[in-house]
Motif scaffolding. Structure first.
Motif, PDB file in Angstrom:
ATOM      1  N   HIS A   3       0.939  -1.072  -0.262  1.00 22.95           N
ATOM      2  CA  HIS A   3      -0.013   0.081   0.479  1.00 22.95           C
ATOM      3  C   HIS A   3       0.762   1.432  -0.035  1.00 22.95           C
ATOM      4  O   HIS A   3       1.710   1.166   0.108  1.00 22.95           O
ATOM      5  CB  HIS A   3      -1.448  -0.577   0.692  1.00 22.95           C
ATOM      6  CG  HIS A   3      -0.084  -0.067   2.390  1.00 22.95           C
ATOM      7  ND1 HIS A   3       0.234   1.139   3.391  1.00 22.95           N
ATOM      8  CD2 HIS A   3       0.208  -1.072   2.802  1.00 22.95           C
ATOM      9  CE1 HIS A   3       1.866   0.927   4.158  1.00 22.95           C
ATOM     10  NE2 HIS A   3       0.557  -0.431   4.010  1.00 22.95           N
ATOM     11  N   PHE A   4       0.504   2.431  -0.659  1.00 24.11           N
ATOM     12  CA  PHE A   4       0.976   3.812   0.104  1.00 24.11           C
ATOM     13  C   PHE A   4       0.771   3.704   0.987  1.00 24.11           C
ATOM     14  O   PHE A   4      -0.339   4.010   2.253  1.00 24.11           O
ATOM     15  CB  PHE A   4       0.419   4.568  -1.130  1.00 24.11           C
ATOM     16  CG  PHE A   4       1.009   4.673  -2.539  1.00 24.11           C
ATOM     17  CD1 PHE A   4       2.049   5.245  -3.033  1.00 24.11           C
ATOM     18  CD2 PHE A   4       0.585   3.673  -3.496  1.00 24.11           C
ATOM     19  CE1 PHE A   4       2.524   5.150  -4.536  1.00 24.11           C
ATOM     20  CE2 PHE A   4       0.691   4.076  -4.840  1.00 24.11           C
ATOM     21  CZ  PHE A   4       1.252   4.356  -5.661  1.00 24.11           C
ATOM     22  N   ASN A  22       6.408   2.185  -1.845  1.00 26.28           N
ATOM     23  CA  ASN A  22       6.414   1.610  -0.833  1.00 26.28           C
ATOM     24  C   ASN A  22       7.532   1.214  -1.452  1.00 26.28           C
ATOM     25  O   ASN A  22       7.822   1.566  -2.379  1.00 26.28           O
ATOM     26  CB  ASN A  22       5.537   0.570  -0.182  1.00 26.28           C
ATOM     27  CG  ASN A  22       5.467  -0.647  -1.603  1.00 26.28           C
ATOM     28  OD1 ASN A  22       5.963  -0.057  -2.977  1.00 26.28           O
ATOM     29  ND2 ASN A  22       4.246  -1.028  -2.296  1.00 26.28           N
ATOM     30  N   GLY A  47      -1.428   0.784  -8.258  1.00 25.83           N
ATOM     31  CA  GLY A  47      -0.910   1.625  -8.643  1.00 25.83           C
ATOM     32  C   GLY A  47       0.165   2.657  -9.778  1.00 25.83           C
ATOM     33  O   GLY A  47       0.899   3.093  -9.722  1.00 25.83           O
ATOM     34  N   GLU A 202       1.898  -5.501  -6.144  1.00 21.88           N
ATOM     35  CA  GLU A 202       1.778  -5.871  -5.538  1.00 21.88           C
ATOM     36  C   GLU A 202       0.153  -4.414  -5.553  1.00 21.88           C
ATOM     37  O   GLU A 202      -0.224  -3.798  -6.046  1.00 21.88           O
ATOM     38  CB  GLU A 202       2.435  -4.677  -4.382  1.00 21.88           C
ATOM     39  CG  GLU A 202       3.256  -5.936  -3.780  1.00 21.88           C
ATOM     40  CD  GLU A 202       4.207  -4.668  -2.793  1.00 21.88           C
ATOM     41  OE1 GLU A 202       3.751  -3.925  -1.455  1.00 21.88           O
ATOM     42  OE2 GLU A 202       5.110  -4.476  -2.448  1.00 21.88           O
ATOM     43  N   HIS A 204      -2.924  -2.394  -4.038  1.00 15.43           N
ATOM     44  CA  HIS A 204      -3.399  -1.078  -3.283  1.00 15.43           C
ATOM     45  C   HIS A 204      -4.391  -1.016  -2.954  1.00 15.43           C
ATOM     46  O   HIS A 204      -5.068  -0.424  -2.615  1.00 15.43           O
ATOM     47  CB  HIS A 204      -2.652   0.065  -3.541  1.00 15.43           C
ATOM     48  CG  HIS A 204      -0.890  -0.646  -4.135  1.00 15.43           C
ATOM     49  ND1 HIS A 204      -0.022  -0.248  -2.655  1.00 15.43           N
ATOM     50  CD2 HIS A 204      -0.470  -0.873  -5.568  1.00 15.43           C
ATOM     51  CE1 HIS A 204       0.999  -0.393  -3.438  1.00 15.43           C
ATOM     52  NE2 HIS A 204       0.721  -0.713  -4.479  1.00 15.43           N
TER      53      HIS A 204
END
Length: 230
Positions: A3-4, A22, A47, A202, A204
């Motif tokens: 996640h951000f 990240n 993202g 990943e 998000h």
């Protein structure tokens, strides 16, 4: 789940991002900043666009470029003529996700100031031919919905001092004929030193999205096998 980080990042250069990257995004950003053309791949929620927006905003705020150019496929072959309103109004629904990302990254009034000064420009794909973008950060969002000739035409717009970032996902092709996408060939290019292909892994968004995407991917794969067996 990656996640951000929801935090403000102090910056001595006079601006402050509201989200921090990240480790995956930091590594991707380093590669993008070493490239002239980047293809940022990843599933829904990875993202891609937000990362491209962060890089573009940083470049303009640090005066490394003079302008941010945004383009995004709208409808088949970019036929905007029948839509009501001026160009900004016609493109509004399609660029809203990009502006939304920018507002997540930077104070709304700062983004609006860049827009009002024409430092952020929306350019529909059908209006790009004949243009040359110099000293610009160019974001090509949803590039999987560009056909091969459109993809090449956009690549030909890059001018001196510019960086071009394509964001796309081959699992989200909306073209009538999916094999017409220009992203397949673009993402296969391995021989150009300053053209980089980066894949974000990943998620998000909500953690359930990974499970949902796996189910849909397996379903589509099963349908393909069934069609081949006929």
């Amino acid at each position: 789940m990656g996640h951000f980080c929801n935090m403000e990042k102090n910056n001595k250069k006079g601006y402050r991002f509201l989200l921090s990257l990240n480790e995956e995004q930091k590594k991707a950003k380093a590669q993008i900043l070493e490239s002239d053309v980047s293809i940022i791949l990843g599933k829904s929620g990875s993202g891609k666009t937000l990362l491209a927006c962060q890089i573009a905003l940083q470049m303009i705020l640090e005066r490394k470029v003079n302008k941010i150019i945004i383009t995004r496929p709208t409808i088949s072959k970019e036929d905007l003529g029948f839509l009501p309103g001026n160009l900004e109004e016609k493109m509004g629904p399609w660029v809203a996700p990009i502006y939304g990302n920018m507002y997540q990254l930077l104070r709304r009034e700062r983004v609006d100031q860049l827009i009002s000064k024409d430092q952020i420009e929306i350019v529909p794909v059908s209006y790009m031919r004949g243009r040359t973008f110099t000293n610009s950060a160019i974001i090509v969002d949803e590039c999987q919905n560009l056909e091969n000739d459109q993809t090449l035409m956009i690549l030909q717009r890059i001018g001196i001092g510019s960086r071009m970032m394509f964001c796309g996902d081959t699992d989200q092709i909306d073209l009538k004929r999916k094999h017409d996408t220009g992203l397949d060939f673009l993402s296969s290019i391995k021989t150009i030193e300053r053209l980089k292909i980066i894949t974000l892994l990943e998620n998000h968004r909500h953690p359930i999205l990974d499970d949902i995407m796996d189910v849909y991917t397996n379903h589509e794969a099963a349908k393909s096998v069934k069609r081949l067996g006929k």
